[in-house]
Design an enzyme around this catalytic site. Structure first.
Site, mmCIF file in Angstrom:
data_model
loop_
_atom_site.group_PDB
_atom_site.id
_atom_site.type_symbol
_atom_site.label_atom_id
_atom_site.label_comp_id
_atom_site.label_asym_id
_atom_site.label_seq_id
_atom_site.Cartn_x
_atom_site.Cartn_y
_atom_site.Cartn_z
ATOM 1 N N LYS A 10 -1.018 -9.240 3.601
ATOM 2 C CA LYS A 10 -0.184 -8.712 4.695
ATOM 3 C C LYS A 10 -0.999 -7.707 5.508
ATOM 4 O O LYS A 10 -1.697 -6.859 4.954
ATOM 5 C CB LYS A 10 1.086 -8.049 4.142
ATOM 6 C CG LYS A 10 1.944 -7.397 5.247
ATOM 7 C CD LYS A 10 3.362 -7.109 4.778
ATOM 8 C CE LYS A 10 3.518 -5.862 3.953
ATOM 9 N NZ LYS A 10 3.152 -4.601 4.644
ATOM 10 N N GLU A 48 -0.777 -5.042 9.004
ATOM 11 C CA GLU A 48 0.136 -4.342 9.914
ATOM 12 C C GLU A 48 -0.372 -4.418 11.354
ATOM 13 O O GLU A 48 -1.542 -4.097 11.617
ATOM 14 C CB GLU A 48 0.230 -2.859 9.540
ATOM 15 C CG GLU A 48 0.981 -2.607 8.254
ATOM 16 C CD GLU A 48 1.110 -1.120 7.933
ATOM 17 O OE1 GLU A 48 0.879 -0.267 8.830
ATOM 18 O OE2 GLU A 48 1.444 -0.814 6.781
ATOM 19 N N ASP A 97 0.837 -1.211 0.000
ATOM 20 C CA ASP A 97 0.000 0.000 0.000
ATOM 21 C C ASP A 97 0.871 1.260 0.000
ATOM 22 O O ASP A 97 0.367 2.381 -0.028
ATOM 23 C CB ASP A 97 -1.016 -0.008 1.154
ATOM 24 C CG ASP A 97 -0.362 -0.012 2.518
ATOM 25 O OD1 ASP A 97 0.874 -0.107 2.598
ATOM 26 O OD2 ASP A 97 -1.099 0.073 3.527
ATOM 27 N N SER A 98 2.201 1.060 -0.047
ATOM 28 C CA SER A 98 3.108 2.191 -0.269
ATOM 29 C C SER A 98 2.774 2.869 -1.602
ATOM 30 O O SER A 98 3.180 4.003 -1.836
ATOM 31 C CB SER A 98 4.566 1.712 -0.278
ATOM 32 O OG SER A 98 4.737 0.641 -1.185
ATOM 33 N N ASP A 105 -1.021 -6.197 0.269
ATOM 34 C CA ASP A 105 -1.306 -5.463 1.502
ATOM 35 C C ASP A 105 -2.806 -5.247 1.672
ATOM 36 O O ASP A 105 -3.483 -4.798 0.742
ATOM 37 C CB ASP A 105 -0.646 -4.074 1.449
ATOM 38 C CG ASP A 105 0.629 -3.999 2.243
ATOM 39 O OD1 ASP A 105 0.853 -4.854 3.126
ATOM 40 O OD2 ASP A 105 1.423 -3.070 1.990
ATOM 41 N N GLU A 139 9.894 -3.435 9.942
ATOM 42 C CA GLU A 139 10.199 -2.154 9.286
ATOM 43 C C GLU A 139 10.864 -1.187 10.257
ATOM 44 O O GLU A 139 10.320 -0.885 11.325
ATOM 45 C CB GLU A 139 8.904 -1.539 8.711
ATOM 46 C CG GLU A 139 9.165 -0.189 8.041
ATOM 47 C CD GLU A 139 8.083 0.256 7.071
ATOM 48 O OE1 GLU A 139 7.164 -0.530 6.779
ATOM 49 O OE2 GLU A 139 8.165 1.414 6.614
HETATM 50 O O1 KIV Z 1 3.728 -1.038 1.357
HETATM 51 C C1 KIV Z 1 4.838 -1.576 1.149
HETATM 52 O O2 KIV Z 1 5.416 -1.523 0.057
HETATM 53 C C2 KIV Z 1 5.416 -2.306 2.285
HETATM 54 C C3 KIV Z 1 6.846 -2.714 2.199
HETATM 55 C C4 KIV Z 1 7.731 -1.579 2.034
HETATM 56 C C5 KIV Z 1 7.231 -3.586 3.304
HETATM 57 O O3 KIV Z 1 4.745 -2.550 3.232
#
Ligand code: KIV
Length: 257
Positions: A110, A112, A42-43, A81, A176
């Site tokens: 994934k 958090e 989600d970056s 994510d 992280e």
């Molecule tokens: O959102 C993302 O790309 C991430 C990674 C940098 C671990 O969570």
């Protein structure tokens, strides 16, 4: 257990796990040759959409990008994510994770967080949804972007949560921006692989955002190594194109019908 996931777990203490975040097909295709894990992170909220935080990313945006990434991946494990506010309780998490898996054909999701979401993770795992954890700096809930593990209470909390996530059933976890010796302690104390970003080479694997490491996303943070400056190459190519269009060198006969 899913074969691909088992092979990731088996790499612990044998060979480092190579992971990257990517958001589209053509780049995912390149990554697939060299990575064990490709994450649709989600970056993308900050990297592609200029959002102030990943909290603005929606489930449908994650799904669309993941569908694109899926087209580029044959062999690596694809993780997606779960964005902010899509897993506030077990029922919501299960509904949304099932949707992500159904629509994107990803291998895992994934989430958090630690203690707060351990019951939610248990529910997903019980329902055969493979989950990757994420501890340390948590961009979806972070108030600041300082590294974690300076203070003893923080170290103890993160270590405890890593063990909790392992018990809840995650197959691996991202660490992280945590202090190096804490990454070492966590990695030693759990049986599943740790994937570090800004968490030293004490982790079982590493992850970065592709756009950062190729210099497409112009950020400068300590944990990113830039392996190339793709912006320069693209700029040069576009400049040449512009020159040739203006001077009528492009297109030639061979480019025409
Ligand atoms: O959102 C993302 O790309 C991430 C990674 C940098 C671990 O969570």
């Amino acid at each position: 257990m899913n074969k691909k996931i088992l092979s990731i777990i088996k790499k612990k203490n044998k060979t480092k796990i190579v992971s990257l975040s990517a958001y589209s097909k053509n780049l995912a295709e390149i990554l697939d040759k060299h990575c064990d894990i490709v994450l649709v992170g989600d970056s993308l909220g900050s990297v592609l959409y200029n959002y102030k935080s990943t909290r603005e990313v929606s489930l449908s945006t994650m799904i669309e990008h993941s569908k694109s990434v899926r087209l580029g991946i044959k062999k690596s494990l694809m993780v997606v994510d779960m964005p902010y506010n899509t897993y506030r309780n077990s029922k919501e998490a299960l509904k949304n994770a099932k949707k992500v898996i159904l629509k994107t054909k990803c291998d895992a999701v994934k989430l958090e967080g630690g203690k707060k979401i351990s019951a939610i993770i248990k529910t997903l795992v019980k329902n055969n949804i493979p989950v990757m954890g994420h501890l340390g700096l948590l961009p979806q809930s972070a108030k600041n972007f300082k590294f974690k593990g300076k203070k003893n209470y923080e170290r103890e909390k993160i270590l405890k949560e890593a063990k909790l996530l392992e018990t809840a059933g995650v197959f691996s976890m991202v660490l992280e921006c945590i202090e190096s010796s804490l990454a070492k302690t966590i990695t030693k104390n759990i049986k599943i692989p740790t994937i570090g970003i800004g968490a030293s080479n004490n982790c079982d694997g590493q992850i970065l955002v592709l756009d950062d490491l190729i210099g497409l996303n112009p950020i400068n943070v300590r944990f990113v190594k830039k392996y190339t400056n793709i912006r320069k190459d693209i700029s040069k190519a576009v400049l040449n194109y512009a020159r040739e269009v203006k001077s009528k060198k492009f297109p030639l006969k061979k480019h025409s019908y």
